[in-house]
Design an enzyme around this catalytic site. Structure first.
Site, mmCIF file in Angstrom:
data_model
loop_
_atom_site.group_PDB
_atom_site.id
_atom_site.type_symbol
_atom_site.label_atom_id
_atom_site.label_comp_id
_atom_site.label_asym_id
_atom_site.label_seq_id
_atom_site.Cartn_x
_atom_site.Cartn_y
_atom_site.Cartn_z
ATOM 1 N N HIS A 267 0.962 -1.223 -0.162
ATOM 2 C CA HIS A 267 -0.083 -0.096 -0.008
ATOM 3 C C HIS A 267 0.808 1.091 -0.134
ATOM 4 O O HIS A 267 1.538 1.575 -0.954
ATOM 5 C CB HIS A 267 -0.837 -0.166 1.393
ATOM 6 C CG HIS A 267 -1.964 0.635 1.215
ATOM 7 N ND1 HIS A 267 -2.423 1.743 0.532
ATOM 8 C CD2 HIS A 267 -3.026 0.925 2.495
ATOM 9 C CE1 HIS A 267 -3.509 2.467 0.555
ATOM 10 N NE2 HIS A 267 -3.685 1.962 1.735
ATOM 11 N N HIS A 306 -2.215 -1.616 -10.419
ATOM 12 C CA HIS A 306 -3.178 -1.102 -9.418
ATOM 13 C C HIS A 306 -4.262 -1.939 -9.323
ATOM 14 O O HIS A 306 -4.551 -2.324 -10.275
ATOM 15 C CB HIS A 306 -3.427 0.286 -9.481
ATOM 16 C CG HIS A 306 -4.022 0.949 -8.390
ATOM 17 N ND1 HIS A 306 -5.584 1.174 -8.193
ATOM 18 C CD2 HIS A 306 -3.525 1.820 -7.450
ATOM 19 C CE1 HIS A 306 -5.621 1.601 -7.103
ATOM 20 N NE2 HIS A 306 -4.357 2.288 -6.435
ATOM 21 N N ASP A 362 2.808 5.897 -6.665
ATOM 22 C CA ASP A 362 4.141 5.729 -6.126
ATOM 23 C C ASP A 362 5.528 5.695 -6.926
ATOM 24 O O ASP A 362 6.491 5.585 -6.279
ATOM 25 C CB ASP A 362 4.073 4.383 -5.069
ATOM 26 C CG ASP A 362 3.161 4.595 -4.123
ATOM 27 O OD1 ASP A 362 2.880 5.657 -3.383
ATOM 28 O OD2 ASP A 362 2.464 3.520 -3.567
HETATM 29 N N1 CMC Z 1 5.047 -6.100 -11.071
HETATM 30 C C1 CMC Z 1 5.023 -7.416 -11.830
HETATM 31 N N2 CMC Z 1 3.791 -7.943 -11.874
HETATM 32 C C2 CMC Z 1 2.609 -7.512 -11.438
HETATM 33 C C3 CMC Z 1 2.805 -6.270 -10.798
HETATM 34 C C4 CMC Z 1 3.876 -5.643 -10.524
HETATM 35 N N3 CMC Z 1 3.883 -4.194 -9.834
HETATM 36 N N4 CMC Z 1 1.505 -6.161 -10.264
HETATM 37 C C5 CMC Z 1 0.757 -7.079 -10.622
HETATM 38 N N5 CMC Z 1 1.524 -7.726 -11.445
HETATM 39 C C6 CMC Z 1 1.059 -9.334 -12.223
HETATM 40 C C7 CMC Z 1 0.628 -10.252 -11.045
HETATM 41 O O1 CMC Z 1 1.789 -11.112 -10.912
HETATM 42 C C8 CMC Z 1 -0.466 -10.884 -11.893
HETATM 43 O O2 CMC Z 1 0.126 -11.633 -12.836
HETATM 44 P P1 CMC Z 1 -0.537 -13.193 -13.088
HETATM 45 O O3 CMC Z 1 -2.044 -12.769 -13.737
HETATM 46 O O4 CMC Z 1 0.322 -13.754 -14.107
HETATM 47 O O5 CMC Z 1 -0.611 -14.078 -12.044
HETATM 48 C C9 CMC Z 1 -1.181 -9.878 -12.392
HETATM 49 O O6 CMC Z 1 -0.339 -8.795 -12.531
HETATM 50 C C10 CMC Z 1 -2.332 -9.310 -11.423
HETATM 51 O O7 CMC Z 1 -2.071 -9.135 -10.164
HETATM 52 P P2 CMC Z 1 -2.767 -8.942 -8.727
HETATM 53 O O8 CMC Z 1 -1.656 -9.132 -7.580
HETATM 54 O O9 CMC Z 1 -3.746 -10.151 -8.963
HETATM 55 O O10 CMC Z 1 -3.251 -7.755 -8.739
HETATM 56 P P3 CMC Z 1 -3.728 -6.967 -7.439
HETATM 57 O O11 CMC Z 1 -4.880 -6.185 -7.954
HETATM 58 O O12 CMC Z 1 -4.211 -8.049 -6.250
HETATM 59 O O13 CMC Z 1 -2.698 -6.049 -6.851
HETATM 60 C C11 CMC Z 1 -1.158 -4.385 -6.604
HETATM 61 C C12 CMC Z 1 -2.597 -4.847 -6.877
HETATM 62 C C13 CMC Z 1 -0.938 -2.630 -6.541
HETATM 63 C C14 CMC Z 1 -1.027 -4.839 -4.854
HETATM 64 C C15 CMC Z 1 -0.093 -4.911 -7.376
HETATM 65 O O14 CMC Z 1 -0.125 -4.402 -8.881
HETATM 66 C C16 CMC Z 1 1.238 -4.619 -6.869
HETATM 67 O O15 CMC Z 1 2.012 -5.476 -5.997
HETATM 68 N N6 CMC Z 1 2.246 -3.565 -7.379
HETATM 69 C C17 CMC Z 1 3.233 -3.368 -6.751
HETATM 70 C C18 CMC Z 1 3.259 -2.590 -5.445
HETATM 71 C C19 CMC Z 1 2.696 -1.065 -5.424
HETATM 72 O O16 CMC Z 1 2.995 -0.345 -6.460
HETATM 73 N N7 CMC Z 1 1.580 -0.538 -4.822
HETATM 74 C C20 CMC Z 1 1.231 0.641 -4.699
HETATM 75 C C21 CMC Z 1 -0.341 0.904 -5.291
HETATM 76 S S1 CMC Z 1 -0.770 2.304 -5.562
HETATM 77 C C22 CMC Z 1 -0.971 3.119 -4.072
HETATM 78 C C23 CMC Z 1 -2.059 3.030 -3.026
HETATM 79 O O17 CMC Z 1 -2.986 3.368 -3.856
HETATM 80 O O18 CMC Z 1 -1.859 2.095 -2.195
#
Ligand code: CMC
Length: 429
Positions: A267, A306, A362
């Site tokens: 987050h 996101h 971020d």
């Molecule tokens: N780098 C590489 N692969 C990614 C990333 C990333 N940053 N984010 C998602 N993926 C891939 C993930 O591995 C999955 O691939 P597959 O379908 O092959 O398994 C697919 O994209 C979907 O990901 P998810 O984890 O199911 O998506 P989510 O909606 O649960 O997660 C997230 C959202 C923000 C936690 C995630 O994108 C992430 O970990 N990003 C990096 C951390 C980050 O930048 N966080 C700040 C968010 S913005 C600030 C806020 O509002 O808090």
């Protein structure tokens, strides 16, 4: 066309008519689907609430596919360009823009609640020199509830308003003192002649000078960053504030829960992680190797992706511009070139394109914060100060919402049942 869903339960052959309202069905209506009177009703399994609306809210609108973010209906781009953080805070909390008199009264109230009880200073000084400022912020904002026991009267509108003012006013004081503690520097008291953001910078950086006056361009850039972080509908920390607040605890305790949620690397901690990645990459030549590691699943590209935005995060675009403004004053950050190149490569790579992974808020914010000479541990504190009006606007909405109940999800039990307990004396004999 009828606004309902016809569900046929193939276990019993029975059909149910489930009303659709506002693009949703009520989970309670699904609960009416059961095989017989004794069995529990059907439930919805949704870890991480990816497709569950937990409330009605008029605070923030997001269209993740189109990259739209609006506070109370006003586009984020217009607010970042022409408003101030305290005006946006008023908008979020009150639901409408202030008149001149309302704005002046609001600024006056916030300005004259920036001081904290001297005992707060003492317990903050009790933290170790290397205490993470988010841990200090979480503890001290939670502790404020003990200084204002009236805050528990959450049904009283005047009391609620006073706590909201206090919290927006005092967060920068607590955040700045957490920073000074790590540096072993004396805590600086608020300067009520300064505006909200300029006063925060003074509490952070003032030394022996009579008055600390930050460069106006830096004040404006930080104010914009606060605006961009002010709310983001039902994100993890807001959900924490609402969930804890649903027990009808005081708002300081609920906001402390929000600070705790924001502390996590998925987050608010992501910008700190972005900076660490950029430093580790070290130079543009190493980017392809890094990207390969991400695609192989070894790590994530922090600052990308996101839950809601499946398009460019509108905040990231504004931040990228603010970064350029800040670097005009401070000189450029060498990591910027790596970030720009990383973004370019990722946006052309099928892995990121097919998963709709774009830079989020971020990705560039850490670079700006570093230019201000904030250590990475402080980045999330800045996010928390910006997010406070949003948490409070959402908390207020929760408290006034007659449909809300104490948050209490269901579970699918996967453990053992009806085992026979053998006392330790027999098991270990
Ligand atoms: N780098 C590489 N692969 C990614 C990333 C990333 N940053 N984010 C998602 N993926 C891939 C993930 O591995 C999955 O691939 P597959 O379908 O092959 O398994 C697919 O994209 C979907 O990901 P998810 O984890 O199911 O998506 P989510 O909606 O649960 O997660 C997230 C959202 C923000 C936690 C995630 O994108 C992430 O970990 N990003 C990096 C951390 C980050 O930048 N966080 C700040 C968010 S913005 C600030 C806020 O509002 O808090």
């Amino acid at each position: 066309m009828t606004d309902s869903l016809t569900v046929r339960d193939n276990r019993t052959g029975q059909e149910y008519d489930v009303p659709i309202a506002d693009g949703t069905i009520k989970a309670a209506d699904i609960g009416k689907i059961r095989t017989d009177e004794e069995s529990p009703g059907l439930a919805v399994y949704d870890p991480g609430f990816v497709n569950t609306a937990s409330c009605r809210s008029a605070v923030t609108y997001i269209d993740g596919d189109k990259g739209i973010l609006e506070y109370r209906g006003y586009p984020i781009e217009q607010l970042a360009e022409s408003s101030s953080f305290l005006e946006v805070a008023y908008l979020l909390v009150h639901g409408a823009l202030p008149t001149k008199a309302e704005y002046d009264a609001w600024v006056h109230e916030i300005t004259f609640h920036t001081f904290v009880h001297e005992n707060v200073k003492e317990f903050m000084q009790g933290f170790r020199y290397d205490a993470h400022p988010m841990g200090m912020l979480m503890a001290s904002v939670g502790a404020l509830s003990t200084f204002y026991p009236d805050a528990g009267k959450i049904k009283d509108a005047e009391t609620r308003h006073l706590q909201i003012v206090r919290m927006i006013a005092k967060m920068p004081t607590l955040g700045a003192w957490a920073f000074r503690n790590a540096q072993g520097k004396p805590f600086v008291y608020p300067d009520n002649d300064l505006g909200y953001t300029a006063n925060f910078l003074s509490m952070l950086f003032k030394m022996s000078e009579q008055k600390y006056e930050a460069d106006e361009r830096l004040v404006k850039a930080l104010d914009v960053l606060f605006i961009l972080h002010a709310d983001h509908e039902q994100n993890c920390s807001t959900n924490a504030v609402r969930s804890v607040g649903s027990s009808q605890v005081d708002p300081y305790s609920a906001v402390a829960a929000g600070v705790g949620a924001l502390y996590g690397p998925l987050h608010g901690g992501a910008n700190e992680a972005v900076l660490k990645s950029l430093k580790r990459i070290g130079s543009k030549e190493n980017i392809p190797d890094f990207i390969k590691g991400v695609k192989d699943g070894n790590e994530r590209l922090m600052g990308f992706g996101h839950r809601v935005y499946k398009n460019y995060d509108p905040r990231a675009r504004i931040i990228k511009k603010a970064a350029m403004d800040v670097f005009e004053v401070t000189g450029t950050n060498p990591l910027l070139d790596i970030a720009l190149e990383l973004e370019k490569i990722a946006l052309e790579d099928d892995y990121f394109v097919s998963r709709k992974l774009y830079p989020n808020v971020d990705f560039y914010s850490g670079l700006i914060y570093e230019a201000f000479q904030f250590p990475p541990e402080m980045f999330t504190v800045l996010f928390a100060i910006g997010r406070t009006p949003g948490w409070l606007a959402q908390w207020l909405e929760l408290v006034e919402d007659k449909e809300q109940k104490i948050a209490r999800p269901k579970q699918i039990y996967t453990g053992d049942r009806e085992l026979t307990f053998t006392p330790a004396s027999e098991r270990w004999a």
